[in-house]
Design a protein around this motif. Structure first.
Motif, mmCIF file in Angstrom:
data_model
loop_
_atom_site.group_PDB
_atom_site.id
_atom_site.type_symbol
_atom_site.label_atom_id
_atom_site.label_comp_id
_atom_site.label_asym_id
_atom_site.label_seq_id
_atom_site.Cartn_x
_atom_site.Cartn_y
_atom_site.Cartn_z
ATOM 1 N N ALA A 349 0.779 -1.122 -0.073
ATOM 2 C CA ALA A 349 0.156 0.024 -0.084
ATOM 3 C C ALA A 349 0.851 1.361 -0.093
ATOM 4 C CB ALA A 349 -1.030 0.068 1.116
ATOM 5 N N SER A 353 1.386 1.684 -4.239
ATOM 6 C CA SER A 353 0.118 2.170 -4.030
ATOM 7 C C SER A 353 -0.791 1.784 -5.303
ATOM 8 C CB SER A 353 0.010 3.746 -3.490
ATOM 9 O OG SER A 353 0.253 4.264 -4.626
ATOM 10 N N TYR A 356 -1.644 -1.710 -5.315
ATOM 11 C CA TYR A 356 -2.770 -2.114 -4.158
ATOM 12 C C TYR A 356 -3.991 -1.612 -4.675
ATOM 13 C CZ TYR A 356 -4.101 -2.730 0.318
ATOM 14 O OH TYR A 356 -4.686 -3.254 1.720
ATOM 15 N N THR A 357 -4.156 -0.338 -5.290
ATOM 16 C CA THR A 357 -5.287 0.055 -5.829
ATOM 17 C C THR A 357 -6.000 -0.914 -6.608
ATOM 18 O OG1 THR A 357 -4.665 2.323 -5.186
ATOM 19 C CG2 THR A 357 -6.655 2.134 -6.784
ATOM 20 N N GLN A 360 -7.518 -3.952 -5.219
ATOM 21 C CA GLN A 360 -8.685 -3.610 -4.450
ATOM 22 C C GLN A 360 -10.090 -3.709 -5.378
ATOM 23 O OE1 GLN A 360 -7.390 0.277 -2.780
ATOM 24 N NE2 GLN A 360 -8.060 -0.531 -0.911
ATOM 25 N N PRO A 397 -6.035 -5.940 0.448
ATOM 26 C CA PRO A 397 -6.799 -4.998 -0.739
ATOM 27 C C PRO A 397 -8.098 -5.816 -1.059
ATOM 28 C CG PRO A 397 -5.120 -6.356 -1.724
ATOM 29 C CD PRO A 397 -5.054 -6.406 -0.028
ATOM 30 N N ALA A 398 -8.374 -6.869 -0.718
ATOM 31 C CA ALA A 398 -9.543 -7.614 -1.124
ATOM 32 C C ALA A 398 -9.533 -9.055 -0.381
ATOM 33 C CB ALA A 398 -9.639 -7.897 -2.591
#
Length: 447
Positions: A349, A353, A356-357, A360, A397-398
């Motif tokens: 993260a 990032s 990571y996004t 998600q 993230p999920a």
């Protein structure tokens, strides 16, 4: 496993400091063997380099071998790690990471092969191999591990045919399947993908390691070797994601090995789409050759092409279907520098990032294999009974699931006494690839 705690209560990372440990034996024996095989591969390709690039090719071969021989000596004599000198986009990140580790070691000496975190130095070796090739432009696109990966694929042909035939049989009756039959088929293909992870060339130091028989025949006999089985949670997550009005379920698969394992992942992904359990699959691979047998974009597309070209009706049919999925955007392949860096995933993260996004956006992320498990858990001296959620240290993230056969001495989420009993029965249980886990984590369960 006694946890060696650092000041903040988190166990320290595994390292080769402990003589006789698996990390120690890896760095003392396995890594030099892998480097020797890489040097041999480059030397045997000398004629091709000359035919393609003339005298420049010969010089590139000599200089690359010289750099790799120097690297092998550094490993064997526990020399300090060196800053990277190439101009790749991740060079600065790697060099900053080394400085960070040097800061953590303080006055305990330089960051070196046997004294520093095993996860870091093992990843660093593969990055140095990439550097050696990259610094010699005529051959910078040469995959030093390609030969083993293609051999593994071709030696697994019978297993691939059996798997493609099995999927054809499922697809023929798909519309008539009840929910429980769909679950049975899902579990079967999840298990094939799990055990496909046994085919790992970095663990066998590049020795032949393929799936020669139908994987479907041995699933029931392998069941007792699954130490943690959260497959019901994976299924529940997929079903819960089928919400009315939603655009459809997306599953991400963070790949591990090329060869049979990749085919088992593609077959699972194919089933998820054809059954309607998922609408979209994102595959994540490596941006350069890594850990001997890991999937690169070239391996991914080559495998689909070879499956299309197979002289087997159902295998070829699957290959054309996979090509179609790619063309339509139902499947997509992604790589990111973070996957070929030494970071624990709890750093993602902050340090990647954008990746990571992206994760998600998934309804479920499947992490294949041992190295991903080591990065998920930080490759630390955790007690066996520490929960998977705790070892992830905030990474989520999920909803995610690790499908892993054990090839490193790190394992969490076991029942009290389970690890100790295994150690008595089979002292090498954490490293011999005989045991497996299906471990699930959902960030929602923490809220």
């Amino acid at each position: 496993m006694a946890a060696d705690l650092t000041m903040n209560g988190v166990p320290s990372p595994l390292s080769a400091k402990v003589v006789g440990s698996f990390a120690y034996l890896t760095i003392r024996d396995r890594l030099p063997i892998i480097l020797t095989k890489v040097i041999d591969t480059i030397h045997r390709t000398k004629k091709t380099f000359f035919e393609e690039y003339g005298e420049e090719g010969i010089q590139a071969e000599k200089q690359t071998i010289s750099l790799l021989s120097k690297l092998r000596n550094e490993v064997q004599t526990d020399k300090p790690l060196l800053a990277l000198t190439d101009d790749l986009k991740d060079t600065e990140t790697w060099n900053q990471y080394m400085q960070r580790h040097q800061g953590l070691q303080g006055d305990q000496g330089s960051v070196s092969w046997f004294k520093s975190a095993w996860l870091y130095v093992e990843c660093y070796m593969y990055r140095r191999i990439q550097e050696a090739v990259w610094l010699n432009p005529p051959i910078r696109d040469f995959d030093v591990f390609n030969e083993g990966k293609t051999q593994s694929f071709f030696e697994s042909q019978q297993a691939v045919m059996a798997l493609c035939t099995h999927l054809e049989e499922i697809n023929t009756s798909m519309e008539q399947l009840s929910r429980s039959q769909l679950l049975d088929n899902f579990n079967t293909l999840l298990l094939v993908s799990l055990w496909g992870n046994k085919c790992d060339l970095s663990i066998s130091a590049g020795q032949e390691n393929s799936q020669k028989t139908s994987p479907l025949d041995s699933l029931s006999s392998l069941q007792p070797f699954i130490l943690v089985d959260n497959s019901n949670m994976v299924w529940s997550t997929l079903i819960a994601a089928q919400r009315p009005g939603q655009s459809g379920v997306r599953v991400d698969i963070v790949l591990d090995n090329a060869g049979f394992e990749l085919v088992s992942d593609l077959v699972l992904a194919d089933f998820l789409v054809s059954s309607g359990l998922a609408r979209e699959i994102h595959f994540h691979g490596k941006s350069f050759p890594w850990f001997v047998s890991d999937v690169t974009v070239k391996d991914f597309h080559w495998t689909i092409q070879q499956t299309m070209a197979a002289n087997h009706k159902w295998m070829s049919k699957r290959g054309f279907q996979w090509k179609s999925y790619m063309k339509e955007g139902v499947w997509s392949y992604h790589d990111h520098p973070f996957w070929t860096q030494p970071h624990e995933f709890c750093d993602m993260a902050a340090d990647a990032s954008d990746l990571y996004t992206r994760l998600q956006g998934a309804d479920l992320v499947l992490f294949k294999g041992d190295l991903n498990y080591r990065k998920l858990t930080g490759d630390r001296y955790w007690d066996y009974t520490v929960s998977f959620d705790t070892a992830l240290r905030g990474f989520g993230p999920a909803p995610l699931c690790s499908l892993r056969t054990l090839k490193a001495n790190i394992q969490v989420g076991l029942q009290p006494g389970q690890g100790e009993k295994l150690t008595t029965q089979d002292p090498d249980w954490m490293t011999n690839g005989k045991y497996a886990v299906i471990q699930f984590h959902s960030p929602k369960s923490e809220q």
